[in-house]
Design a protein around this motif. Structure first.
Motif, mmCIF file in Angstrom:
data_model
loop_
_atom_site.group_PDB
_atom_site.id
_atom_site.type_symbol
_atom_site.label_atom_id
_atom_site.label_comp_id
_atom_site.label_asym_id
_atom_site.label_seq_id
_atom_site.Cartn_x
_atom_site.Cartn_y
_atom_site.Cartn_z
ATOM 1 N N ARG A 75 6.720 92.499 97.371
ATOM 2 C CA ARG A 75 7.302 92.641 96.039
ATOM 3 C C ARG A 75 8.722 92.085 95.946
ATOM 4 O O ARG A 75 9.069 91.469 94.945
ATOM 5 C CB ARG A 75 7.303 94.135 95.685
ATOM 6 N N PHE A 76 9.552 92.299 96.977
ATOM 7 C CA PHE A 76 10.966 91.974 96.859
ATOM 8 C C PHE A 76 11.456 90.896 97.824
ATOM 9 O O PHE A 76 12.354 90.148 97.484
ATOM 10 C CB PHE A 76 11.805 93.241 97.052
ATOM 11 N N SER A 117 7.850 85.546 94.714
ATOM 12 C CA SER A 117 6.676 85.955 93.955
ATOM 13 C C SER A 117 5.790 84.777 93.591
ATOM 14 O O SER A 117 4.594 84.935 93.415
ATOM 15 C CB SER A 117 7.107 86.687 92.678
ATOM 16 N N MET A 160 6.949 96.404 100.024
ATOM 17 C CA MET A 160 8.327 95.978 99.771
ATOM 18 C C MET A 160 8.520 94.501 100.115
ATOM 19 O O MET A 160 9.209 93.779 99.391
ATOM 20 C CB MET A 160 9.307 96.837 100.581
#
Length: 124
Positions: free
Chosen positions: A87-88, A92, A84
């Motif tokens: 990814r969030f 990125s 998590m």
């Protein structure tokens, strides 16, 4: 003569409590049973036994995964937290930025020269 295998890495050895299960596994299995069994009995009359048992299994699988799944010595919740974050939470696209030490020195020299010019009255 009796032979007992001794693991090389003793940090991987986990203490077992009941039925050769760790405390973590017992807690997760108990939570899975607390979630799945009432769901089975509540849905058995409305949807039938086979569908109710499938719903019970689907409700219990996450608890079993948290109890049993481990990768590289890390439990599932640690792996999910890392996923998590990657990814969030974290960006990125990470931009590689360097700090040019020589450019900093040159800027420092320029600013000192300008201060000297201002102090000695030699304005442009």
């Amino acid at each position: 003569m009796a032979y007992v295998p001794v693991p090389k890495d003793l940090t991987r050895v986990k203490s077992k409590l009941v039925f050769n299960l760790t405390k973590r596994q017992i807690i997760c299995f108990s939570l899975g049973a607390l979630a799945g069994v009432p769901l089975f009995f509540l849905t058995k009359g409305a949807v039938g036994t086979s569908v109710a048992s499938l719903l019970m299994i689907m409700a219990m699988i996450p608890f079993f995964m948290f109890a049993m799944y481990e990768r590289h010595g890390q439990p599932l919740e640690v792996l999910l937290r890392h996923y998590m974050q990657a990814r969030f939470v974290r960006p990125s696209r990470r931009i590689y930025q360097t700090e040019n030490f020589y450019a900093t020195i040159e800027e420092n020299i320029r600013s000192r020269r300008e201060v000297k010019r201002i102090l000695h009255g030699k304005a442009h």
